[in-house]
Each structure stands twice: as structure tokens, then as C-alpha cells.
Design a protein around this motif. Structure first.
Motif, mmCIF file in Angstrom:
data_model
loop_
_atom_site.group_PDB
_atom_site.id
_atom_site.type_symbol
_atom_site.label_atom_id
_atom_site.label_comp_id
_atom_site.label_asym_id
_atom_site.label_seq_id
_atom_site.Cartn_x
_atom_site.Cartn_y
_atom_site.Cartn_z
ATOM 1 N N LYS A 54 35.570 26.021 36.361
ATOM 2 C CA LYS A 54 35.433 27.740 36.249
ATOM 3 C C LYS A 54 33.942 27.988 36.645
ATOM 4 C CE LYS A 54 38.405 28.013 32.276
ATOM 5 N NZ LYS A 54 38.448 28.276 30.640
ATOM 6 N N THR A 95 37.359 39.041 43.106
ATOM 7 C CA THR A 95 37.664 37.907 42.218
ATOM 8 C C THR A 95 39.144 38.330 41.383
ATOM 9 O OG1 THR A 95 36.454 38.629 40.099
ATOM 10 C CG2 THR A 95 35.348 36.995 41.862
ATOM 11 N N PRO A 96 39.562 37.392 40.770
ATOM 12 C CA PRO A 96 39.544 36.025 40.925
ATOM 13 C C PRO A 96 39.713 35.398 42.246
ATOM 14 C CG PRO A 96 41.773 36.518 39.784
ATOM 15 C CD PRO A 96 41.009 37.919 40.367
ATOM 16 N N GLY A 99 35.232 33.578 38.865
ATOM 17 C CA GLY A 99 35.481 35.048 38.236
ATOM 18 C C GLY A 99 34.676 35.022 37.171
ATOM 19 N N CYS A 156 41.445 35.814 35.744
ATOM 20 C CA CYS A 156 40.851 34.817 35.964
ATOM 21 C C CYS A 156 41.599 33.436 35.244
ATOM 22 C CB CYS A 156 39.463 34.804 35.618
ATOM 23 S SG CYS A 156 38.302 35.745 36.446
#
Length: 86
Positions: A36, A51-52, A8, A14
Motif C-alpha cells: 500500500k 486514485t486509487p 491511494g 483503495c
């Protein structure tokens, strides 16, 4: 050790997803590396539309939502068990 990726842009959801994943790993006493992924090209490589997204050991288990910690714990436990190589 599990490899857990949060895909994300780094938005609030996120960050929440990462917190959920870390909590699940702690609850299950599971060793996990958290990565990440914010690069759109990398995210697109996972064929994720929203996303996430959560990726455990290179398998997309969730996208476009914030799953409950209990679900994430189940996915992590399944990925950590030796019989999950099916």
C-alpha cells in the motif's frame, strides 16, 4: 513473484481495489506481494492523476476507477509471463 501496489490515501475505494487485486491473484494462483502506497510524493512519482491506482511490477495499469477482477487477473497474468518483458 508479482509486486502489486495500491496507490491511494487508504479510502474505501483503495481498500476495495486491494480486495479486487487479492481476489485476482487468488483466482490465478499467482504469487504476489501487496504494497500500500499512501505517501503523496510516492504516488506522484507514478504520474497518477487520480486514485486509487493499481501498479503491477512498476507499471500503472489502472487509476481513478475500480477495474473488474477479470481485468486485474489479465494484467497480473500478463505481468507474470516471461514474455511480458517487452
Amino acid at each position: 513473484m508479482l509486486t502489486v501496489k495500491i496507490l491511494g490515501s487508504g479510502c474505501a475505494n483503495c481498500k476495495k481495489l486491494e480486495a479486487i487485486a487479492r481476489e485476482a491473484a487468488a483466482q490465478g494462483n499467482l504469487a504476489a506481494e501487496f504494497v500500500k502506497v499512501t505517501d503523496m510524493k510516492e504516488i506522484m512519482a507514478y504520474d497518477v492523476l487520480t486514485t486509487p491506482a493499481l501498479v503491477i511490477n512498476e507499471k500503472v495499469v489502472s487509476s481513478g476507477r475500480l477495474p473488474p477482477t477479470a481485468d486485474v487477473l489479465k494484467w497480473m497474468t500478463a505481468a507474470a509471463s516471461p514474455s511480458s518483458a517487452a
